[in-house]
Scaffold this motif. Structure first.
Motif, PDB file in Angstrom:
ATOM      1  N   GLY A   1      -4.248   9.424  14.451  1.00 29.10           N
ATOM      2  CA  GLY A   1      -3.161   9.112  13.521  1.00 29.10           C
ATOM      3  C   GLY A   1      -3.511   7.903  12.686  1.00 29.10           C
ATOM      4  N   VAL A   2      -3.261   7.989  11.374  1.00 29.09           N
ATOM      5  CA  VAL A   2      -3.660   6.907  10.490  1.00 29.09           C
ATOM      6  C   VAL A   2      -2.895   5.623  10.797  1.00 29.09           C
ATOM      7  CG1 VAL A   2      -2.030   7.608   8.668  1.00 29.09           C
ATOM      8  CG2 VAL A   2      -4.042   6.237   8.084  1.00 29.09           C
ATOM      9  N   VAL A   3      -1.623   5.738  11.173  1.00 25.27           N
ATOM     10  CA  VAL A   3      -0.850   4.527  11.447  1.00 25.27           C
ATOM     11  C   VAL A   3      -1.390   3.822  12.687  1.00 25.27           C
ATOM     12  CG1 VAL A   3       1.449   3.621  11.980  1.00 25.27           C
ATOM     13  CG2 VAL A   3       1.196   5.449  10.294  1.00 25.27           C
ATOM     14  N   ARG A   4      -1.754   4.596  13.701  1.00 29.63           N
ATOM     15  CA  ARG A   4      -2.327   3.978  14.906  1.00 29.63           C
ATOM     16  C   ARG A   4      -3.712   3.403  14.618  1.00 29.63           C
ATOM     17  NH1 ARG A   4       0.844   4.045  18.867  1.00 29.63           N
ATOM     18  NH2 ARG A   4       2.544   5.583  19.023  1.00 29.63           N
ATOM     19  N   HIS A   5      -4.461   4.060  13.733  1.00 31.03           N
ATOM     20  CA  HIS A   5      -5.748   3.486  13.347  1.00 31.03           C
ATOM     21  C   HIS A   5      -5.547   2.147  12.646  1.00 31.03           C
ATOM     22  CE1 HIS A   5      -9.857   3.132  11.868  1.00 31.03           C
ATOM     23  NE2 HIS A   5      -9.328   2.850  10.681  1.00 31.03           N
ATOM     24  N   LEU A   6      -4.610   2.110  11.719  1.00 35.52           N
ATOM     25  CA  LEU A   6      -4.338   0.854  11.017  1.00 35.52           C
ATOM     26  C   LEU A   6      -3.915  -0.236  11.997  1.00 35.52           C
ATOM     27  CD1 LEU A   6      -2.430   2.232   7.896  1.00 35.52           C
ATOM     28  CD2 LEU A   6      -4.768   1.331   7.951  1.00 35.52           C
TER      29      LEU A   6
ATOM     30  N   MET B   1       0.828  -1.211   0.000  1.00 35.07           N
ATOM     31  CA  MET B   1       0.000   0.000   0.000  1.00 35.07           C
ATOM     32  C   MET B   1       0.861   1.259   0.000  1.00 35.07           C
ATOM     33  SD  MET B   1      -2.926   1.114   2.784  1.00 35.07           S
ATOM     34  CE  MET B   1      -1.773   1.368   4.144  1.00 35.07           C
ATOM     35  N   HIS B   2       0.408   2.296  -0.730  1.00 36.14           N
ATOM     36  CA  HIS B   2       0.997   3.627  -0.596  1.00 36.14           C
ATOM     37  C   HIS B   2       0.590   4.196   0.768  1.00 36.14           C
ATOM     38  CE1 HIS B   2       0.499   2.923  -4.927  1.00 36.14           C
ATOM     39  NE2 HIS B   2       1.457   3.805  -5.151  1.00 36.14           N
ATOM     40  N   LEU B   3       1.518   4.902   1.411  1.00 35.90           N
ATOM     41  CA  LEU B   3       1.194   5.464   2.723  1.00 35.90           C
ATOM     42  C   LEU B   3       1.913   6.793   2.925  1.00 35.90           C
ATOM     43  CD1 LEU B   3      -0.180   5.074   5.522  1.00 35.90           C
ATOM     44  CD2 LEU B   3       1.983   4.064   6.298  1.00 35.90           C
ATOM     45  N   LEU B   4       1.132   7.850   3.204  1.00 34.41           N
ATOM     46  CA  LEU B   4       1.657   9.160   3.608  1.00 34.41           C
ATOM     47  C   LEU B   4       2.730   9.653   2.639  1.00 34.41           C
ATOM     48  CD1 LEU B   4       1.709   8.569   7.448  1.00 34.41           C
ATOM     49  CD2 LEU B   4       0.223  10.147   6.202  1.00 34.41           C
ATOM     50  N   GLU B   5       2.302   9.776   1.375  1.00 37.52           N
ATOM     51  CA  GLU B   5       3.232  10.195   0.330  1.00 37.52           C
ATOM     52  C   GLU B   5       3.377  11.712   0.274  1.00 37.52           C
ATOM     53  OE1 GLU B   5       3.817   9.515  -4.513  1.00 37.52           O
ATOM     54  OE2 GLU B   5       2.237   8.477  -3.402  1.00 37.52           O
ATOM     55  N   SER B   6       2.265  12.447   0.253  1.00 38.26           N
ATOM     56  CA  SER B   6       2.327  13.898   0.036  1.00 38.26           C
ATOM     57  C   SER B   6       1.904  14.662   1.287  1.00 38.26           C
ATOM     58  CB  SER B   6       1.425  14.293  -1.129  1.00 38.26           C
ATOM     59  OG  SER B   6       0.060  14.332  -0.714  1.00 38.26           O
ATOM     60  N   PRO B   7       2.257  15.948   1.374  1.00 38.72           N
ATOM     61  CA  PRO B   7       1.806  16.756   2.517  1.00 38.72           C
ATOM     62  C   PRO B   7       0.291  16.842   2.605  1.00 38.72           C
ATOM     63  CG  PRO B   7       3.584  17.877   1.348  1.00 38.72           C
ATOM     64  CD  PRO B   7       3.183  16.694   0.500  1.00 38.72           C
ATOM     65  N   ARG B   8      -0.404  16.850   1.475  1.00 36.98           N
ATOM     66  CA  ARG B   8      -1.859  16.948   1.505  1.00 36.98           C
ATOM     67  C   ARG B   8      -2.488  15.655   2.019  1.00 36.98           C
ATOM     68  NH1 ARG B   8       0.697  19.915  -1.690  1.00 36.98           N
ATOM     69  NH2 ARG B   8       1.403  18.077  -2.837  1.00 36.98           N
ATOM     70  N   GLN B   9      -1.870  14.522   1.722  1.00 36.43           N
ATOM     71  CA  GLN B   9      -2.353  13.280   2.321  1.00 36.43           C
ATOM     72  C   GLN B   9      -2.190  13.316   3.840  1.00 36.43           C
ATOM     73  OE1 GLN B   9      -0.386  10.001   0.380  1.00 36.43           O
ATOM     74  NE2 GLN B   9      -1.333  10.422  -1.608  1.00 36.43           N
TER      75      GLN B   9
ATOM     76  N   GLU C   1       8.388   4.087  14.271  1.00 33.69           N
ATOM     77  CA  GLU C   1       8.749   3.158  15.346  1.00 33.69           C
ATOM     78  C   GLU C   1       7.679   2.075  15.496  1.00 33.69           C
ATOM     79  OE1 GLU C   1       9.357   5.609  18.737  1.00 33.69           O
ATOM     80  OE2 GLU C   1      11.282   6.385  18.028  1.00 33.69           O
ATOM     81  N   LEU C   2       6.402   2.468  15.373  1.00 32.39           N
ATOM     82  CA  LEU C   2       5.320   1.489  15.470  1.00 32.39           C
ATOM     83  C   LEU C   2       5.356   0.528  14.284  1.00 32.39           C
ATOM     84  CD1 LEU C   2       2.802   0.363  16.827  1.00 32.39           C
ATOM     85  CD2 LEU C   2       1.462   2.168  15.689  1.00 32.39           C
ATOM     86  N   LEU C   3       5.605   1.044  13.088  1.00 34.49           N
ATOM     87  CA  LEU C   3       5.718   0.174  11.922  1.00 34.49           C
ATOM     88  C   LEU C   3       6.846  -0.838  12.114  1.00 34.49           C
ATOM     89  CD1 LEU C   3       5.279   2.769   9.024  1.00 34.49           C
ATOM     90  CD2 LEU C   3       3.593   1.091   9.805  1.00 34.49           C
ATOM     91  N   ALA C   4       7.979  -0.361  12.631  1.00 38.43           N
ATOM     92  CA  ALA C   4       9.104  -1.260  12.876  1.00 38.43           C
ATOM     93  C   ALA C   4       8.738  -2.329  13.905  1.00 38.43           C
ATOM     94  CB  ALA C   4      10.319  -0.466  13.347  1.00 38.43           C
ATOM     95  N   GLU C   5       8.051  -1.916  14.952  1.00 37.80           N
ATOM     96  CA  GLU C   5       7.659  -2.852  16.004  1.00 37.80           C
ATOM     97  C   GLU C   5       6.743  -3.948  15.469  1.00 37.80           C
ATOM     98  OE1 GLU C   5       5.116  -2.686  20.186  1.00 37.80           O
ATOM     99  OE2 GLU C   5       6.111  -0.864  19.447  1.00 37.80           O
ATOM    100  N   ARG C   6       5.905  -3.599  14.479  1.00 38.78           N
ATOM    101  CA  ARG C   6       4.953  -4.577  13.928  1.00 38.78           C
ATOM    102  C   ARG C   6       5.545  -5.392  12.777  1.00 38.78           C
ATOM    103  NH1 ARG C   6       3.052  -3.572  18.127  1.00 38.78           N
ATOM    104  NH2 ARG C   6       1.013  -2.621  18.563  1.00 38.78           N
TER     105      ARG C   6
END
Length: 467
Positions: free
Chosen positions: A247-252, A228-236, A276-281
């Protein structure tokens, strides 16, 4: 004095010097590779293109000029209508000619109703070229054209007649269950042992909460990877912060989406607690430095994220720096951009090659280090006065696709001396270009629609707070 005629084998780039001569030939033979190569050849494990879209006709060739991401997206309407198999054959052949034999293909279907058929044709093309393939099947059902409300958000920025005409072409999506079922149908029909079928939610901004939850559940149930694409642009970043205050990462994470089965591309706007959360998972990040620069998304915090344990891979995203699909130059760009400013590098040649080879293999669900690229190393060091340089450093300073002379994938030679061994690339490219040119009458009309959509998109986001 240099010895640029010896055969070399570089089994772990960055972790030590290459074996030479008889030792190199023995190492090659042990791996089922030809022990006799042209003088001055160097063999190393092939890097993986861990995020791409398989454009047979490249971006500039169909009139897609770089811009801010959201303004640029409408230019995808200019993709010529060509045969899915032929486009993939050319895209994969072009990549194999650079010495890269594995890719993550994020499929952009020209006809969502034909996704299953198109995907199987893409898999067939990969088998015929001989490369390894991960196929990310597109899934989306939310907010096309504009974050925060979809097409209707652009209505105030168009003349009424233009809106009435263009709005008829806004995407309409299949039910979630049907989209998930299509991915499973592709996986069930996949007869290519070198292909891995994955769920491909385009990005959280284009997926409803229900779709994200369904993908998380299906991934766990079928033990299937997600790309999946994730948090690519400032507007996203701005929109997802509004949509997910936690936070979208915590929601995911809360819905079970984050796991070692997930790889995310770009991550330009990631914050320290998120990587850090992505790394932990156990999630992997795919860096796309050239694309991020070309589409003005920014520079990902790659060195900081890697320093906190987030594994990263390297991908071209169809937008290499020179628009040439050269993963070797992309690796050089990463090496220079993220080396830091200190007396010691923030990450080393070993870190980068490990990322491109081992982590990239993990992203596509393939074994690491079993495919090999042959390089004309003699050409790289033809004028060198010393023969003791670390080969990995030489590669990161000078290597380009033009120096790739051979490619072996799964024990099979698929490129030799700059020519594919399994398919007629020049003929396929010529046929694809003829198909694309036959679509020019439609594309000439579509260019006006692209200009209207891009202009309206720009005006819509101009009202947003500065990123």
């Amino acid at each position: 004095m240099t010895s640029d005629t010896e055969i070399r084998f570089l089994g772990r780039p960055g972790h030590g010097k290459a074996e030479r001569g008889a030792l190199a030939r023995a190492a090659l033979a042990a791996r089922g590779l030809p022990a006799e190569l042209r003088p001055g050849a160097l063999v190393l494990p092939s890097p993986v293109n861990a995020h791409d879209h398989g454009y047979g006709i490249r971006l500039l060739d169909f009139g897609s000029v770089d811009d801010a991401l959201e303004v640029w997206i409408p230019t995808m309407r200019l993709r010529p209508r060509t045969d899915a198999y032929l486009e993939a054959l050319v895209a994969f052949g072009r990549l194999a000619l650079t010495g890269v034999g594995a890719t993550m293909h994020c499929h952009n279907s020209l006809n969502a109703g034909r996704l299953v058929d198109e995907a199987l044709e893409v898999i067939r093309a990969a088998r015929e070229v001989g490369i390894r393939l991960a196929l990310s099947c597109p899934l989306l059902d939310h907010d096309p054209w504009a974050y925060g409300g979809g097409p209707e958000r652009l209505r105030p920025f168009m003349a009424a007649d233009d809106w009435n005409a263009l709005s008829q072409s806004a995407p309409r999506y299949a039910p979630i269950a049907d989209q998930i079922a299509a991915v499973e149908a592709i996986a069930h029909a996949n007869d290519n042992p070198l292909a891995d079928v994955q769920y491909g939610p385009i990005g959280p901004q284009w997926c409803s909460d229900a779709l994200l939850e369904a993908i998380a559940e299906a991934s766990s149930h079928h033990d299937r990877r997600i790309h999946m694409h994730l948090l690519e642009s400032p507007r996203q970043r701005a929109w997802l912060d509004r949509r997910f205050p936690q936070g979208v990462v915590r929601h995911l994470d809360a819905i079970g989406f984050l796991s070692p089965r997930l790889a995310v591309a770009h991550g330009v706007q990631l914050r320290p607690d998120e990587y850090e959360l992505l790394a932990e998972r156990g999630v992997r990040l795919v860096s796309n430095a050239s694309a991020n620069l070309r589409l003005r998304s920014g520079i990902a915090p790659l060195a900081a994220a890697a320093g906190r344990g987030l594994r990263f891979a390297v991908g071209l995203d169809g937008s290499a720096l020179d628009d040439d699909q050269d993963l070797w130059r992309e690796m050089r760009l990463l090496y220079l951009m993220h080396g830091g400013r200190g007396l010691e590098r923030d990450f080393t040649a070993a870190d980068l090659f490990d990322a491109a080879i081992a982590t990239g293999a993990g992203v596509i669900g393939a074994p690491a280090g079993e495919d090999f690229t042959v390089i004309d190393y003699a050409a790289l060091i033809a004028d060198s006065l010393f023969d003791d340089l670390d080969e990995a450093e030489v590669l990161l300073a000078r290597m380009s696709a033009a120096h790739a002379s051979g490619l072996h994938v799964n024990g099979r030679e698929i490129m030799r001396d700059g020519r594919l061994t399994q398919v007629d690339f020049p003929a396929a490219r010529a046929e694809l270009l003829a198909q694309a040119r036959a679509d020019l009458p439609r594309l000439e009309i579509e260019r006006r629609n692209v200009r209207l959509l891009s202009a309206a998109t720009r005006r819509y986001y101009e009202s947003w707070p500065a990123a």
